[in-house]
Write a protein that holds these residues in place. Structure first.
Motif, mmCIF file in Angstrom:
data_model
loop_
_atom_site.group_PDB
_atom_site.id
_atom_site.type_symbol
_atom_site.label_atom_id
_atom_site.label_comp_id
_atom_site.label_asym_id
_atom_site.label_seq_id
_atom_site.Cartn_x
_atom_site.Cartn_y
_atom_site.Cartn_z
ATOM 1 N N ALA A 3 1.103 -1.601 0.527
ATOM 2 C CA ALA A 3 0.068 0.318 0.481
ATOM 3 C C ALA A 3 1.378 1.120 -0.014
ATOM 4 O O ALA A 3 0.426 1.961 -0.834
ATOM 5 N N LEU A 4 1.959 0.949 0.536
ATOM 6 C CA LEU A 4 3.070 2.541 1.094
ATOM 7 C C LEU A 4 3.623 2.648 -0.214
ATOM 8 O O LEU A 4 3.501 3.826 -1.418
ATOM 9 N N ARG A 5 3.713 1.575 -1.825
ATOM 10 C CA ARG A 5 3.944 2.145 -3.097
ATOM 11 C C ARG A 5 3.127 2.686 -3.193
ATOM 12 O O ARG A 5 3.004 3.228 -4.373
ATOM 13 N N SER A 6 1.915 1.468 -3.005
ATOM 14 C CA SER A 6 0.672 1.891 -4.717
ATOM 15 C C SER A 6 -0.141 2.723 -4.552
ATOM 16 O O SER A 6 -0.796 3.542 -5.372
ATOM 17 N N ILE A 7 -0.398 3.152 -3.131
ATOM 18 C CA ILE A 7 -1.095 4.606 -3.338
ATOM 19 C C ILE A 7 -0.758 5.856 -3.754
ATOM 20 O O ILE A 7 -0.953 6.793 -4.500
ATOM 21 N N PRO A 8 0.708 6.122 -4.182
ATOM 22 C CA PRO A 8 1.306 7.318 -4.848
ATOM 23 C C PRO A 8 1.222 7.508 -5.568
ATOM 24 O O PRO A 8 0.425 8.306 -6.831
#
Length: 109
Positions: A3-8
């Motif tokens: 999630a930390l990688r995909s959300i931005p």
């Protein structure tokens, strides 16, 4: 960590899709100069590139973009078009966001 990688990336893609589309909208619907449309088209094309930065498969990535774009479109309209969502807009957007989070982030075997 996913999630930390995909959300931005989802947010950047949303800005490209909504921002580019908005510029084309302004050009065609509100008589802005032709270069609004050209710039909007280039930004829209960059959305297609940004989408490929996700690590999941095409189906999950594009389904998830759909839900995130619903939320981002409402926020964009609130900021730039003086739009006030009603309770059904908000509930619908939250349901869509919950659905795509399940699609994209649910643990799989």
């Amino acid at each position: 960590m996913e999630a930390l990688r995909s959300i931005p990336i989802f947010v950047l893609a949303g800005l490209c899709e909504i921002g580019g589309g908005y510029l084309v909208w302004l050009w065609l619907k509100e008589d802005k100069p032709w270069w609004y449309g050209l710039l909007g088209g280039l930004i829209l094309a960059s959305y297609g590139v940004v989408a490929t930065w996700q690590t999941s498969n095409f189906a999950r990535v594009y389904a998830t973009y759909g839900g995130i774009f619903i939320v981002m479109s409402i926020l964009w309209s609130m900021k730039f078009d003086n739009y006030s969502p009603d309770k059904y807009d908000i509930v619908g957007a939250l349901i869509a966001l919950l659905g795509v989070c399940i699609i994209y982030y649910a643990p799989r075997q």
